[in-house]
Design a protein around this motif. Structure first.
Motif, PDB file in Angstrom:
ATOM      1  N   PRO A 144       0.811  -1.229   0.000  1.00 24.64           N
ATOM      2  CA  PRO A 144       0.000   0.000   0.000  1.00 24.64           C
ATOM      3  C   PRO A 144       0.838   1.270   0.000  1.00 24.64           C
ATOM      4  O   PRO A 144       0.384   2.316  -0.481  1.00 24.64           O
ATOM      5  N   GLN A 145       2.061   1.191   0.511  1.00 31.31           N
ATOM      6  CA  GLN A 145       2.902   2.386   0.581  1.00 31.31           C
ATOM      7  C   GLN A 145       3.314   2.886  -0.811  1.00 31.31           C
ATOM      8  O   GLN A 145       3.804   4.004  -0.955  1.00 31.31           O
ATOM      9  N   LEU A 146       3.111   2.037  -1.828  1.00 24.07           N
ATOM     10  CA  LEU A 146       3.464   2.427  -3.203  1.00 24.07           C
ATOM     11  C   LEU A 146       2.286   3.054  -3.947  1.00 24.07           C
ATOM     12  O   LEU A 146       2.341   3.229  -5.161  1.00 24.07           O
ATOM     13  N   ARG A 147       1.222   3.382  -3.213  1.00 22.26           N
ATOM     14  CA  ARG A 147      -0.010   3.864  -3.841  1.00 22.26           C
ATOM     15  C   ARG A 147       0.231   5.057  -4.773  1.00 22.26           C
ATOM     16  O   ARG A 147      -0.259   5.094  -5.895  1.00 22.26           O
ATOM     17  N   THR A 148       1.021   6.032  -4.323  1.00 21.36           N
ATOM     18  CA  THR A 148       1.244   7.241  -5.127  1.00 21.36           C
ATOM     19  C   THR A 148       1.975   6.912  -6.427  1.00 21.36           C
ATOM     20  O   THR A 148       1.589   7.365  -7.514  1.00 21.36           O
ATOM     21  N   GLY A 149       3.034   6.111  -6.321  1.00 19.26           N
ATOM     22  CA  GLY A 149       3.784   5.739  -7.521  1.00 19.26           C
ATOM     23  C   GLY A 149       2.956   4.916  -8.482  1.00 19.26           C
ATOM     24  O   GLY A 149       3.029   5.101  -9.704  1.00 19.26           O
ATOM     25  N   ILE A 150       2.134   4.007  -7.941  1.00 16.45           N
ATOM     26  CA  ILE A 150       1.282   3.168  -8.789  1.00 16.45           C
ATOM     27  C   ILE A 150       0.243   4.025  -9.508  1.00 16.45           C
ATOM     28  O   ILE A 150      -0.061   3.810 -10.686  1.00 16.45           O
ATOM     29  N   ALA A 151      -0.299   5.014  -8.815  1.00 14.33           N
ATOM     30  CA  ALA A 151      -1.284   5.909  -9.440  1.00 14.33           C
ATOM     31  C   ALA A 151      -0.661   6.655 -10.618  1.00 14.33           C
ATOM     32  O   ALA A 151      -1.301   6.848 -11.663  1.00 14.33           O
ATOM     33  N   GLU A 152       0.606   7.059 -10.472  1.00 18.22           N
ATOM     34  CA  GLU A 152       1.295   7.750 -11.567  1.00 18.22           C
ATOM     35  C   GLU A 152       1.492   6.818 -12.758  1.00 18.22           C
ATOM     36  O   GLU A 152       1.292   7.214 -13.916  1.00 18.22           O
ATOM     37  N   VAL A 153       1.873   5.568 -12.488  1.00 22.28           N
ATOM     38  CA  VAL A 153       2.036   4.589 -13.569  1.00 22.28           C
ATOM     39  C   VAL A 153       0.704   4.362 -14.281  1.00 22.28           C
ATOM     40  O   VAL A 153       0.648   4.258 -15.514  1.00 22.28           O
ATOM     41  N   ARG A 154      -0.380   4.292 -13.515  1.00 22.33           N
ATOM     42  CA  ARG A 154      -1.701   4.097 -14.124  1.00 22.33           C
ATOM     43  C   ARG A 154      -2.064   5.257 -15.052  1.00 22.33           C
ATOM     44  O   ARG A 154      -2.663   5.057 -16.111  1.00 22.33           O
ATOM     45  N   ARG A 155      -1.714   6.467 -14.639  1.00 23.11           N
ATOM     46  CA  ARG A 155      -1.995   7.622 -15.505  1.00 23.11           C
ATOM     47  C   ARG A 155      -1.222   7.516 -16.813  1.00 23.11           C
ATOM     48  O   ARG A 155      -1.750   7.831 -17.886  1.00 23.11           O
ATOM     49  N   HIS A 156       0.028   7.058 -16.733  1.00 22.11           N
ATOM     50  CA  HIS A 156       0.810   6.866 -17.958  1.00 22.11           C
ATOM     51  C   HIS A 156       0.181   5.782 -18.832  1.00 22.11           C
ATOM     52  O   HIS A 156       0.104   5.929 -20.057  1.00 22.11           O
ATOM     53  N   LEU A 157      -0.271   4.696 -18.222  1.00 22.37           N
ATOM     54  CA  LEU A 157      -0.906   3.623 -18.984  1.00 22.37           C
ATOM     55  C   LEU A 157      -2.190   4.105 -19.654  1.00 22.37           C
ATOM     56  O   LEU A 157      -2.493   3.722 -20.789  1.00 22.37           O
ATOM     57  N   ASP A 158      -2.940   4.948 -18.957  1.00 22.56           N
ATOM     58  CA  ASP A 158      -4.171   5.493 -19.542  1.00 22.56           C
ATOM     59  C   ASP A 158      -3.858   6.341 -20.769  1.00 22.56           C
ATOM     60  O   ASP A 158      -4.574   6.286 -21.782  1.00 22.56           O
ATOM     61  N   ARG A 159      -2.770   7.122 -20.689  1.00 22.59           N
ATOM     62  CA  ARG A 159      -2.386   7.943 -21.845  1.00 22.59           C
ATOM     63  C   ARG A 159      -1.923   7.064 -23.004  1.00 22.59           C
ATOM     64  O   ARG A 159      -2.226   7.346 -24.165  1.00 22.59           O
ATOM     65  N   ILE A 160      -1.178   6.005 -22.677  1.00 24.17           N
ATOM     66  CA  ILE A 160      -0.747   5.068 -23.719  1.00 24.17           C
ATOM     67  C   ILE A 160      -1.959   4.425 -24.384  1.00 24.17           C
ATOM     68  O   ILE A 160      -2.026   4.308 -25.613  1.00 24.17           O
ATOM     69  N   GLU A 161      -2.934   4.022 -23.575  1.00 24.91           N
ATOM     70  CA  GLU A 161      -4.139   3.388 -24.118  1.00 24.91           C
ATOM     71  C   GLU A 161      -4.889   4.337 -25.046  1.00 24.91           C
ATOM     72  O   GLU A 161      -5.368   3.942 -26.112  1.00 24.91           O
ATOM     73  N   GLU A 162      -4.972   5.599 -24.645  1.00 22.81           N
ATOM     74  CA  GLU A 162      -5.657   6.592 -25.476  1.00 22.81           C
ATOM     75  C   GLU A 162      -4.947   6.767 -26.816  1.00 22.81           C
ATOM     76  O   GLU A 162      -5.580   6.823 -27.874  1.00 22.81           O
ATOM     77  N   GLN A 163      -3.603   6.844 -26.774  1.00 18.00           N
ATOM     78  CA  GLN A 163      -2.841   7.007 -28.010  1.00 18.00           C
ATOM     79  C   GLN A 163      -2.937   5.769 -28.897  1.00 18.00           C
ATOM     80  O   GLN A 163      -3.058   5.875 -30.121  1.00 18.00           O
ATOM     81  N   MET A 164      -2.890   4.572 -28.303  1.00 17.63           N
ATOM     82  CA  MET A 164      -3.007   3.343 -29.082  1.00 17.63           C
ATOM     83  C   MET A 164      -4.384   3.242 -29.743  1.00 17.63           C
ATOM     84  O   MET A 164      -4.506   2.812 -30.888  1.00 17.63           O
TER      85      MET A 164
END
Length: 205
Positions: free
Chosen positions: A30-50
């Motif tokens: 759970p302590q990685l919540r902030t970093g994981i949220a940032e990775v998810r935002r990057h994945l969402d942008r990748i998904e949008e571009q794909m």
């Protein structure tokens, strides 16, 4: 169309798997919540571009609405990815025969790709008009242009990746003219007959 579906389906599956892995990681750490949220935002942008890229490969808007809406959709994607300002002007209304719409879409797509890769331009203009049984398409940029001596020697056909455009235009009985000069940008002038040679001969007969 098959490639577009493959890009959409395979990439979508991989991105979904990545999201699941992140969810499991967050439960365990759970302590990685902030970093994981940032990775998810990057994945969402990748998904949008794909998703956009898969549609650009074979846009449903081309089949459903025609050439100009498809070119506008394409231009929006190019602008988002590159920062290039794309202006589209055309009085053309209605639909063209499918081979023309597909060819002109691919020509504009390749021309915009060339501008992004080679022209060092900030703006590009796309114009489409119909005159005397021909459809004319112009794609012009404000980039570095091409040396006229190299242009006359045919260098742009290879240096700017225009062989595919030339072949596509020739296959439809059209013409391609390149107007360019150093520091004066480059303009592609394409003209294609609205009717195929077969249609013209049948109507004449």
């Amino acid at each position: 169309k098959r490639i577009a579906h493959e890009v959409h389906d395979v990439a979508g599956h991989l991105l979904a798997s990545a999201h699941l892995s992140l969810a499991q990681m967050q439960k365990k750490a759970p302590q990685l919540r902030t970093g994981i949220a940032e990775v998810r935002r990057h994945l969402d942008r990748i998904e949008e571009q794909m998703r956009r890229l898969s549609h650009e490969l074979r846009p449903t808007v081309l089949d459903d609405l025609g050439l100009l809406p498809a070119i506008r959709f394409l231009s929006e994607g190019v602008s988002m990815r590159s920062g290039l300002q794309v202006r589209i002007e055309s009085p053309v209304v209605g639909r063209l025969r499918p081979p023309l719409e597909i060819a002109l879409y691919r020509i504009v797509q390749e021309a915009l790709t060339n501008v992004v890769k080679h022209a060092r331009a900030s703006q590009v203009h796309v114009g489409v008009e119909v005159h005397d049984g021909w459809i004319h398409c112009r794609v012009g940029d404000d980039g570095i242009g091409v040396d006229r001596s190299r242009a006359s020697a045919g260098a742009p056909a290879t240096g700017l990746g225009l062989i595919g455009i030339r072949d596509r235009v020739a296959s439809l009985g059209g013409t391609l003219k390149i107007e360019s000069g150093q520091d004066h940008g480059t303009e592609l002038c394409i003209a294609l007959p609205l009717e195929s040679a077969h249609e013209s001969s049948r109507r004449a007969g």
